[in-house]
Structure formats: structure tokens, C-alpha cells
Design a protein around this motif. Structure first.
Motif, PDB file in Angstrom:
ATOM      1  N   GLU A 190      31.362 -57.396 -39.481  1.00  0.00           N
ATOM      2  CA  GLU A 190      30.554 -57.553 -40.686  1.00  0.00           C
ATOM      3  C   GLU A 190      29.431 -58.571 -40.520  1.00  0.00           C
ATOM      4  OE1 GLU A 190      32.943 -58.398 -44.076  1.00  0.00           O
ATOM      5  OE2 GLU A 190      34.189 -56.598 -43.879  1.00  0.00           O
ATOM      6  N   ILE A 191      29.690 -59.678 -39.810  1.00  0.00           N
ATOM      7  CA  ILE A 191      28.692 -60.757 -39.748  1.00  0.00           C
ATOM      8  C   ILE A 191      27.595 -60.472 -38.728  1.00  0.00           C
ATOM      9  CG2 ILE A 191      30.391 -62.451 -40.517  1.00  0.00           C
ATOM     10  CD1 ILE A 191      30.536 -63.507 -37.696  1.00  0.00           C
ATOM     11  N   GLY A 192      27.821 -59.596 -37.786  1.00  0.00           N
ATOM     12  CA  GLY A 192      26.776 -59.257 -36.815  1.00  0.00           C
ATOM     13  C   GLY A 192      26.703 -60.228 -35.652  1.00  0.00           C
ATOM     14  N   GLU A 193      25.665 -60.034 -34.815  1.00  0.00           N
ATOM     15  CA  GLU A 193      25.549 -60.795 -33.578  1.00  0.00           C
ATOM     16  C   GLU A 193      24.663 -62.030 -33.696  1.00  0.00           C
ATOM     17  OE1 GLU A 193      24.096 -58.079 -30.692  1.00  0.00           O
ATOM     18  OE2 GLU A 193      25.929 -56.834 -30.656  1.00  0.00           O
ATOM     19  N   ASN A 194      23.833 -62.109 -34.729  1.00  0.00           N
ATOM     20  CA  ASN A 194      22.873 -63.219 -34.837  1.00  0.00           C
ATOM     21  C   ASN A 194      23.434 -64.425 -35.580  1.00  0.00           C
ATOM     22  OD1 ASN A 194      20.882 -61.663 -33.544  1.00  0.00           O
ATOM     23  ND2 ASN A 194      20.309 -60.693 -35.490  1.00  0.00           N
TER      24      ASN A 194
END
Length: 383
Positions: free
Chosen positions: A339-343
């Protein structure tokens, strides 16, 4: 074929001079060799043998003419053979396999269905296909495709496609804009490259708050509107809850398995097994399919499917509170990671036991992160 004589080299030269095709020539010792030639060559070789005083011996006859001669009296065999040849060439006039390559977003099933609606499907004659018509019609229906081509080789058609790449969003850095908070957080760093910072390190901001203003105060001269640029890093928090049973259920494969084979002729399935039921209460299923073909371009309308069923044992394990936190906590963490992503940089992870009720445990996983929370928005109507 065997050749004996004292002038074998001259014999070969005479054969070549008379355009007698020879191949697989081997020496079998002194004054002896073996070779192969056609029926036409065998009829012409007598002169070369006479001039070189060589003896030519027919050792073996191979090839289709001799095969036909051998079985010409067996009418049933010859009829069957002729029927098989005719059937082979008849089947080779149709398309029996269509493969789609180059697609990622648009599924192969959608492309094949569109082609089928246009009359291009397995069982269609190879000849007379208007590739340009198919190309234009498919591109009209599938807006995500930029290019399509149908290449027919043998009884196989390869449909090559290329999908459209969306144009990058153009950002006008000179247009008046602000940078606002995209998420709640505690500001840890502010870098205003253009415009004026509206927050400082240590400030708590809510989603939508102004971070860097594109309206620069010039004092008595008024204000200047510019495109805000910069970075505002903040400490943020993400959380996810889960409800799980205190009894963990797992399914472990045993060494038992069964296979069920099916043949498909012209779209009709023929089961090669008697019992249809599966003797296992719990099982995994793996399906393997293959189509009868010769090489990469010639396929027949005969396919084979093999379903393999692997038995599994159901194992239930009662978990302690600590064990449940570890086991289910990892499951919730994986979901939160997606959900939070890679960045987003995660600096701390916490798994909490909220409560237990009715044989279930309630878990909450919280991530403490550092990320850029700025989002550029256009200043409308000059303010």
C-alpha cells in the motif's frame, strides 16, 4: 551401393562428368567403396563402370518409389497411406493455432475474441486473410493498442501487438502554484527552491495545509506569483488492522498424486480415464497442455491436457499470543508494504496485540515513515 575395381577415382570422375549425383561416398578398404545414388543415376552408371572395369553391386533400395513398389499389392495399406497424405495436406490448409505476443495490459483473450468476431479464428483457411482489414478493425475497438500484425506461418498464426504508451504529464514550472500537504505529518525538513516556505521543521501539518507558497510578498511593491518548487519531508504514519483465528490451518502436500488425461479432436474432448472423482479431500491441481505439431509452425487440431492432482493433509496448530503476533504480523506487513509504495522510507515497524475474542486475535501494524508530502497545485484566479 557397392563398387569394386582398380580405378575407383576415375569411376567417380566419369560419374561427375555425366552429371550422376553421388552422395555418402565411403571407402571400404582397398579397391572398394560404398555410395548412394538416385534411380536415374543407377541407369546411367553402366557406361562409367564398363570403361573403368568396375563392378557395381546394388546392396539396398530405399525411398518412396521402392516403398510404393513393395506395398502396391496391399491395397488397404496403400489406400490408408494415400488417405493419410491427403488428410495431412488438407489439414495444412487451415490455421490450428493462434498466439498473441507483445501485450501486457490488453489480455490475449480479448484480442482473440475480437479476431474471432471478425472471422479470424482456429479452423480458418490460411489463404485469403486480409491482414490490413484485421489491423484496422482491431485498432478501432481497442484504443490501448498502437499497432497489430498477423503473421501466418504453416498452420500457426502469430498476432504481434504493441500497446500505446501514455504521454508524460507536462508540468509548467512557470505557472503560479503552491505546494500543499498530501498527507498528515510532522515536518522534518523544508527546502524551498522557489516561493516562500509556509512551515518549518517541527511543525505538525494536516492534509491540504500550505507548505510552500507561490505568492511571494514584495512589501510595498505588492506580491509576485510564481511556481512553487521545493521539498518538504515529514514523519508520517501508516497503520493496518487484521482479525485472525488463533488456530493456524496449513495444507501440506503428501507424496500421493493422480493424473487425468484428455485428448481434444477438433474441439471435442475425449477423456482417457474412467473415474472422474478425485480420491483426495484436499488437493492441489496442476494443468499441463500441449498441441500436436511439427516444429514451430505446423500444428494439428489435436491437443492433449494432463491434470495432475496432488493430495494435501490439513494440519491445524493452536497459536500462542506471541506466535500469532509473529505469524499474522508478517502477513499484515506484506499488505502494508504494497500500500505505501516504494518512495516511502520506513524507519520503524510496530505490531500491537489489540485484543482476543471468540477464538480470534486482533492485530494492528503501524509503520513510522519519512517521505516527501508535498503536492503541487495550481493557483486559480491569481490567488
Amino acid at each position: 551401393m557397392g563398387v569394386r575395381g582398380f580405378f575407383l577415382e576415375r569411376f567417380l570422375n566419369l560419374c561427375l562428368k555425366r552429371d550422376i549425383c553421388l552422395w555418402d561416398v565411403f571407402s571400404d578398404g582397398e579397391n572398394k567403396m560404398s555410395l548412394k545414388m538416385s534411380i536415374k543415376g543407377f541407369k546411367m552408371v553402366r557406361g562409367a563402370a564398363y570403361k573403368t572395369r568396375s563392378k557395381v553391386t546394388l546392396e539396398k533400395r530405399v525411398g518412396l518409389p521402392f516403398l510404393i513398389q513393395k506395398y502396391k499389392k496391399r491395397k488397404a495399406f496403400m489406400l490408408g497411406f494415400a488417405g493419410a497424405v491427403i488428410l495431412f495436406f488438407a489439414l495444412s490448409s487451415f490455421i490450428w493455432r493462434i498466439d498473441v505476443v507483445g501485450n501486457e495490459k490488453v489480455s490475449s483473450d480479448v484480442i482473440l475474441q475480437n479476431l474471432s468476431n471478425l472471422g479470424f479464428k482456429t479452423g480458418k483457411l490460411r489463404f485469403g486473410t486480409d491482414v490490413y482489414y484485421l489491423q484496422n478493425e482491431i485498432l478501432k475497438k481497442e484504443k490501448e493498442l498502437a499497432w497489430i500484425w498477423v503473421d501466418i506461418k504453416g498452420t500457426r498464426a502469430v498476432v504481434s501487438v504493441k500497446e500505446k504508451v501514455p504521454a508524460p504529464e507536462m508540468v509548467d514550472d512557470t505557472a503560479p502554484s503552491n505546494i500543499i500537504a498530501e498527507k498528515d505529518g510532522l515536518v522534518t525538513r523544508v527546502i524551498a527552491l522557489n516561493g516562500e516556505a509556509a512551515v518549518k521543521e517541527g511543525d505538525t501539518v494536516d492534509k491540504g495545509d500550505l507548505l510552500i507558497s507561490g505568492v511571494v510578498d514584495l512589501g510595498e511593491s505588492g506580491a509576485k506569483y510564481t511556481g512553487a518548487r521545493g521539498e518538504v519531508s515529514a514523519r508520517t504514519w501508516y497503520s493496518k488492522c487484521g482479525e485472525f483465528p488463533l488456530v493456524k490451518t496449513e495444507y501440506i502436500r503428501t507424496d500421493k498424486k493422480i493424473s487425468k488425461n484428455t485428448l481434444n479432436f477438433f474441439g471435442f474432448d475425449v477423456a482417457l480415464y474412467i473415474k472422474g472423482e478425485i480420491p483426495f479431500e484436499y488437493y492441489d491441481k496442476e494443468e499441463k497442455t500441449g498441441q500436436l505439431g511439427i516444429g514451430k509452425s505446423f500444428f494439428l487440431p489435436i491437443s492433449h491436457k494432463k491434470d495432475v492432482y496432488y493430495e494435501k493433509n490439513k494440519i491445524e496448530t493452536k497459536l500462542t499470543t506471541d506466535g500469532a503476533l509473529v505469524y499474522y504480523g508478517d502477513i499484515v506487513k506484506k499488505d502494508l508494504d504494497k500500500e505505501i509504495g516504494e518512495n516511502v522510507k520506513v524507519v520503524n515497524k510496530n505490531v500491537e496485540h489489540i485484543m482476543q475474542k471468540n477464538g480470534k486475535i486482533y492485530i494492528k501494524v503501524t509503520y513510522e515513515c519519512i517521505q516527501d508530502i508535498g503536492k503541487k497545485v495550481k493557483i486559480e484566479n491569481g490567488g
